[in-house]
Motif scaffolding. Structure first.
Motif, PDB file in Angstrom:
ATOM      1  N   UNK A 300      53.805  40.180  96.340  1.00 34.11           N
ATOM      2  CA  UNK A 300      53.940  41.577  96.003  1.00 34.11           C
ATOM      3  C   UNK A 300      54.300  42.432  97.201  1.00 34.11           C
ATOM      4  N   UNK A 301      54.478  41.792  98.354  1.00 38.62           N
ATOM      5  CA  UNK A 301      54.837  42.562  99.533  1.00 38.62           C
ATOM      6  C   UNK A 301      56.282  42.981  99.468  1.00 38.62           C
ATOM      7  N   UNK A 302      56.565  44.126 100.053  1.00 47.06           N
ATOM      8  CA  UNK A 302      57.926  44.649 100.063  1.00 47.06           C
ATOM      9  C   UNK A 302      58.384  44.796 101.497  1.00 47.06           C
ATOM     10  N   UNK A 346      57.296  40.196  86.630  1.00 46.64           N
ATOM     11  CA  UNK A 346      58.632  40.635  86.214  1.00 46.64           C
ATOM     12  C   UNK A 346      58.880  42.089  86.607  1.00 46.64           C
ATOM     13  N   UNK A 347      57.873  42.960  86.401  1.00 38.50           N
ATOM     14  CA  UNK A 347      58.037  44.368  86.757  1.00 38.50           C
ATOM     15  C   UNK A 347      58.153  44.561  88.262  1.00 38.50           C
ATOM     16  N   UNK A 348      57.377  43.795  89.024  1.00 35.89           N
ATOM     17  CA  UNK A 348      57.462  43.911  90.481  1.00 35.89           C
ATOM     18  C   UNK A 348      58.852  43.563  90.989  1.00 35.89           C
ATOM     19  N   UNK A 349      59.440  42.519  90.405  1.00 39.77           N
ATOM     20  CA  UNK A 349      60.780  42.119  90.819  1.00 39.77           C
ATOM     21  C   UNK A 349      61.790  43.239  90.559  1.00 39.77           C
ATOM     22  N   UNK A 350      61.674  43.878  89.388  1.00 38.65           N
ATOM     23  CA  UNK A 350      62.598  44.961  89.040  1.00 38.65           C
ATOM     24  C   UNK A 350      62.412  46.153  89.963  1.00 38.65           C
ATOM     25  N   UNK A 403      67.435  39.729  96.795  1.00 39.73           N
ATOM     26  CA  UNK A 403      66.831  40.138  95.518  1.00 39.73           C
ATOM     27  C   UNK A 403      67.541  39.613  94.285  1.00 39.73           C
ATOM     28  N   UNK A 404      68.777  39.125  94.398  1.00 38.87           N
ATOM     29  CA  UNK A 404      69.555  38.738  93.228  1.00 38.87           C
ATOM     30  C   UNK A 404      70.092  37.329  93.395  1.00 38.87           C
ATOM     31  N   UNK A 417      66.585  48.284  82.717  1.00 41.85           N
ATOM     32  CA  UNK A 417      66.567  49.692  82.344  1.00 41.85           C
ATOM     33  C   UNK A 417      65.289  50.062  81.594  1.00 41.85           C
ATOM     34  N   UNK A 418      64.761  49.147  80.780  1.00 39.72           N
ATOM     35  CA  UNK A 418      63.526  49.426  80.056  1.00 39.72           C
ATOM     36  C   UNK A 418      62.356  49.602  81.013  1.00 39.72           C
ATOM     37  N   UNK A 419      62.259  48.744  82.033  1.00 43.48           N
ATOM     38  CA  UNK A 419      61.179  48.859  83.013  1.00 43.48           C
ATOM     39  C   UNK A 419      61.304  50.167  83.795  1.00 43.48           C
ATOM     40  N   UNK A 420      62.511  50.500  84.212  1.00 46.08           N
ATOM     41  CA  UNK A 420      62.708  51.742  84.969  1.00 46.08           C
ATOM     42  C   UNK A 420      62.410  52.962  84.110  1.00 46.08           C
TER      43      UNK A 420
END
Length: 696
Positions: A300-302, A346-350, A403-404, A417-420
């Protein structure tokens, strides 16, 4: 053209081109042979990376070719004196006994074993003593085998005798002034003739022509200036990591390791080194970081966390405090989903991807994002720049992490887009911002409209019938012969297809989801009545911990029993030394409670509904000295009772659907093969729901 002049390439041009590309390893190979090192050992040390047959006849032919090229290059550079010294001193590398220019009978005599050695080998092979037959009979048998009678010197010489010619000392083992004259002459030629490596060198001057053609046939191969160069090979290996050789036709692991071992120091000297990921597998890199007490960064680190670290491949944010503040806000929102581990991941990745884009590409806070930025971000995700794409597997704290993996498809974009939208809606409700740009954004509408053609996510009746036709066709190839009690023709493939049939029944006829298939244990299965052949009642737990009961008919229960029998034959049902108990529960508390009940002994109630049919590979671990080693004695089951990972079951079903698509193409069935390529377990549930609605 002059009268009498021949057409075509001038005589000697091919030799001139080859002599211009003599490299240091060519002279090292010749020098090793001159010093008495066996031909095969010299080839393995200096020339094995270039490819070619693993045959001593090829080694001798290559040596003869190098000898001619060295002689030609010496004459071109006016080095007649060193070349003459080689010839006058009887250099071994020019003798017929090494380069193989002797006549065929002489070559056969040279390659034949000594008489005494051959007799001893024959006695060991037949299990007899040497006096089993007379000396004359041994001589007669030797002559029949090799076509000539050994001379007296060969007969009297045994394996312990000294060689005829003492083996020369190595050049580095004695002072320079005592080296033999031929070696001095060869070194003098090498200092003038050898061409130092460059990134622009064509691969044909380093590797065998056949290997170069294999590389050029690779679809992902990128050539510069119309020809494959040494720099291209370094870039290709760096791009595709340590398993780069799997992309090259007919190139195995052993030859690839020889190429990397040769290329690594060469690439370092040229200023374009091979990446660590190209030389060391991911598992060994992870263990190396543990051995060095370098604790890997949290998932979870950025890059913009409290340590203010930022990836080197992105421009640093102009306002680091604002970037830090943004990430803290994102983390607070992510913490609200921490109970659902998969959702949180999944949300953290987005959100991390969006945060890196805001500050790395736009240099602005998420509070300043406008509608135009939303459209730009959507286009960016569809076609990201190359420095955002990761070509292999890397740890999160690695410099090679990106990231991709590539451009996102319609389904992934909708999730993004749903998560954002959910995040910005929470920010509006918290009063951090007044409006958010993702609300009813045109990009989301366009993404939905672009995927209308893929909106049907279920099998129709014709496709369902074809699935069963394909299953029976595939099972006939690997299962027992029809109408007999013979064993499976190929057990693992037959057992895998029997498991696939069980999944088809449970998902398409009962409506179980992927979570329910892999997370349900046999302790939830009970008979519905007292009849021996009656139905069974199965209690399953779905999303958010909701439970429901489903009915299993007797034929499905028979398939389930056969699958568990296959697990027993494959030895994946129970491992007493395994302490792991897999759970797909959303709630971390439930997972911990299950792990605490780790039981003593084998309990049928913990057997999974759908299980694994083969143990996992041995894992790399650190030994007592801190060195990576394969631990083959440790339990290899991912679960104490053989439960299967959801991803593994999904991939197994996708492989089966690809086979259905392939059969639809080859047999020209009136079906769309593309539908089977896109099909998944969710399509089976869609078929179940459609069938249930029609029967009402």
């Amino acid at each position: 053209m002059e009268l009498g002049e021949k057409r075509g390439r001038p005589r000697g041009l091919k030799m001139e081109v080859a002599a211009a590309h003599l490299r240091p390893h060519h002279f090292s190979f010749v020098r090793a042979v001159m010093e008495g090192i066996p031909l095969r050992r010299a080839w393995a040390a200096y020339m094995a990376f270039e490819g070619g047959p693993d045959d001593e006849r090829h080694f001798r032919a290559r040596l003869r070719q190098l000898v001619r090229q060295i002689a030609f290059a010496s004459e071109q550079h006016g080095l007649q004196a060193p070349l003459g010294a080689l010839k006058l001193n009887g250099a071994p590398f020019l003798s017929s006994s090494i380069v193989g220019t002797a006549s065929q009978p002489e070559a056969e005599k040279r390659d034949a074993p000594l008489f005494a050695t051959w007799v001893q080998d024959r006695c060991n092979e037949l299990g007899i003593e040497e006096d089993y037959q007379t000396h004359a009979e041994w001589l007669s048998e030797y002559e029949e085998t090799f076509g000539f009678r050994p001379d007296q010197r060969s007969i009297s010489r045994d394996a312990s005798a000294e060689p005829d010619t003492p083996r020369p000392a190595t050049a580095w083992a004695e002072p320079l002034d005592r080296r033999p004259a031929p070696l001095d002459a060869l070194n003098q030629i090498a200092t003038v003739v050898v061409r130092l490596p460059r990134l622009e060198d064509p691969l044909a001057s380093w590797l065998a022509p056949g290997l170069v053609q294999q590389l050029k046939r690779t679809p992902q191969w990128v050539e510069a200036s119309g020809q494959a160069t040494l720099g291209d090979l370094i870039g290709f290996i760096n791009q595709h990591r340590h398993r780069w050789w799997t992309r090259v036709p007919r190139l195995g692991r052993d030859r690839a390791e020889r190429i990397v071992a040769w290329l690594a120091p060469l690439a370092d000297s040229l200023g374009r080194p091979l990446h660590e990921a190209a030389r060391v597998p991911f598992a060994l890199r992870t263990l190396a970081s543990k051995a060095g007490n370098a604790s890997p960064a949290s998932e979870s680190a950025s890059p913009s966390a409290a340590d203010c670290a930022w990836p080197e491949w992105l421009p640093a944010p102009h306002d680091r405090q604002a970037a830090q503040r943004d990430w803290a806000e994102l983390q607070r929102w992510l913490d609200t989903h921490r109970d659902a581990s998969r959702t949180h991941t999944a949300y953290r990745r987005v959100m991390e991807r969006f945060h890196l884009w805001c500050w790395g590409e736009r240099q602005r806070s998420f509070r300043d994002i406008q509608r135009t930025d939303v459209e730009a971000y959507t286009a960016f995700l569809t076609s990201p720049p190359a420095h955002w794409i990761e070509t292999g597997r890397s740890a999160r704290n690695s410099a090679a992490w990106r990231p991709l993996k590539g451009g996102l498809g319609a389904t992934s974009l909708r999730l993004e887009m749903t998560v954002l939208q959910s995040f910005f809606r929470a920010q509006v409700e918290a009063g951090c911002i007044s409006t958010h740009p993702f609300e009813a954004a045109p990009p989301l509408q366009r993404i939905a409209s672009d995927s209308v053609q893929h909106s049907v996510r279920r099998l129709d009746d014709a496709q369902w019938a074809w699935v069963w036709h394909c299953w029976h066709a595939l099972y006939r190839r690997v299962g027992p012969a029809p109408g007999t009690s013979a064993p499976d023709q190929h057990f693992l493939r037959a057992a895998s297809l029997r498991r696939t049939r069980l999944v088809l029944e449970l998902a398409g006829s009962v409506g179980l989801s992927l979570r329910e298939l892999v997370g349900t244990r046999c302790g939830s299965l009970h008979p519905a009545d007292s009849r021996a052949d009656g139905p069974w009642l199965l209690t399953v737990t779905g999303r958010r911990g909701r439970t429901r009961d489903v009915m299993l008919e007797a034929d499905i229960k028979q398939l389930l029993d056969r699958h568990h029998l296959d697990m027993g034959l494959a030895e994946t049902t129970f491992h007493p030394r395994s302490v792991r108990l897999r759970s797909v529960s959303d709630t971390a508390g439930k997972s911990t409670a299950l792990s605490a009940q780790r039981l003593a002994g084998e309990d049928e109630g913990w057997r999974p509904l759908i299980g694994a049919l083969r143990p996992g590979p041995p894992r790399w671990e650190l030994d007592a000295r801190g060195h990576p080693a394969l631990n083959r004695s440790a339990p290899r089951n991912a679960d104490r009772f053989g439960a299967l990972d959801p991803v593994a079951l999904h991939q197994a079903l996708k492989r089966f659907f690809r086979q259905c698509a392939s059969l639809a193409e080859t047999q020209e069935a009136e079906l769309n093969p593309e539908a089977f390529h896109r099909a998944s377990l969710q399509w089976l549930r869609g078929f179940f729901e459609a069938s249930a609605s029609q029967s009402r």
